[in-house]
Design an enzyme around this catalytic site. Structure first.
Site: not given
Ligand code: ATP
Ligand code: LTN
Length: 333
Positions: A115, A198, A201
């Site tokens: 992130k 992966k 969303k």
């Protein structure tokens, strides 16, 4: 806190509309656990703001996620469904756990590294201490098991380490040390466009199938899924990640064993594989979407369920929080 049945806790961030990986890796197991356990299923909005969120969208996505929980079969009479920010004990225990979690441990978290790379302009303290808040979610309810996808294993290991650390200092009965509940098939669904990463969303729309995508969109996205030029359908995640990912999606959603599934493509190509993946997804999502739409039409009923859930969660959470405060030496009010 001692309850009669084992406690199960899990949470999903309302950081967008759920993608099928969230369902295949985690959400589809949630209703299966509610008959034999006291389950708490949380909408973790406090985690979601570690990445910048539009306020109106966050509010909408939180309700929409609650509706999806219910549409997938979570029964609010059996399970506790609520929003994290409605129970202030999460933030309070998180602060205490922060003081027992090391900088080195948090620095090793792959989700933090991913992130931080994705949001280089907003590497905030909350993103860094995210796992302490997650540990708080779990430990507050004395959860025995936490159903999640593969990517959350590291956070649960950290939760265990912190629980054991505090138990060693303050007494073995302070926290139950939780176990991750990760199923073999489908615990890591990959991106449709970059099948070595992966599915997420919060990535670009074409990389995932949303749980609310219409059938034509599902077909289009799966038709465009990246495969390879080998031209054979085998399960080989190393050399054929795209094809293997489509096989995983079909196998998880239809409960067909992988060997039999692969054998059924002996004389068929990638076109058939993609069409079958689309069909499996559409079949699964159809009834969920219909129920979700129905629930979203009655937000007053939905809000009442969330209010009731928060009230029940609050009682359970405060039992643990009060005990932790006492043991660390805070004075009684
Ligand atoms: P974001 O992109 O906002 O980080 P996400 O799609 O990665 O979101 P989370 O809210 O972080 O999803 O995860 C919810 C649950 O779904 C967790 O249990 C997580 O392990 C699981 N999960 C997320 N992505 C996948 C995936 N691709 N395959 C299987 N399980 C997944
Ligand atoms: N970190 C998780 C979401 C999450 C969670 C939890 C999962 C927050 N708190 C407690 C299980 C238990 C994620 O990013 N998927």
């Amino acid at each position: 806190m001692k309850t009669e049945r084992p406690v199960i806790f899990s949470g999903i961030q309302p950081s967008g509309i759920l993608q099928i990986g969230n369902y295949i890796g985690a959400l589809r197991y949630f209703p299966l656990l509610q008959d034999d356990n006291q389950c708490l299923y949380c909408i973790v909005d406090m985690h979601a703001i570690t990445v910048r969120q539009d306020p109106a969208k966050l509010r909408h996505n939180s309700r929409s996620l609650a509706a999806l929980y219910l549409a997938c079969g979570i029964d609010p009479k059996k399970s506790i469904v609520y929003i994290q920010s409605h129970v202030s004990a999460h933030a309070e225990l998180a602060w205490i756990l922060n003081c027992f979690t090391y900088f080195g441990e948090l620095s090793r978290m792959t989700q933090f590294k991913d992130k931080s790379a994705k949001h280089a302009d907003n590497i905030n303290a909350g993103l860094f201490t995210y796992p302490a808040l997650m540990a708080s979610d779990i430990l507050l309810y004395q959860a025995k098991a936490v159903p999640v996808g593969d990517d959350q294993k590291q956070h649960i290991e950290l939760t265990r380490d912190v629980a054991i650390r505090m138990n060693n200092i303050y007494g073995d009965d302070l926290f139950i040390v939780p176990e991750p509940l990760i199923h073999k098939t489908g615990s890591k669904v990959m991106s449709l466009q970059e099948p070595t990463r992966k599915m997420s969303k919060s990535d670009a729309d074409e990389t995932f199938v949303s749980m609310l995508d219409a059938p034509e969109i599902v077909k289009k996205k799966l038709k465009r899924a990246v495969t390879d030029s080998l031209g054979r359908v085998t399960y080989d995640a190393q050399n054929q990640p795209g094809v293997s990912n489509l096989l995983t999606i079909i196998s998880s959603l239809t409960n067909k064993p992988m060997d039999a599934l692969v054998a059924s493509y002996e004389d068929k190509g990638y076109g058939a594989l993609k069409a079958d993946a689309a069909e499996a997804v559409i079949e699964t999502l159809g009834p969920i979407q219909a129920e979700h739409a129905r629930l979203m039409n009655d937000t007053a009923a939905l809000d009442a369920i969330l209010k009731g859930g928060a009230e029940r969660a609050n009682v359970l959470a405060n039992r643990t929080l009060d005990e932790v405060k006492r043991r660390v030496g805070f004075t009684a009010r």
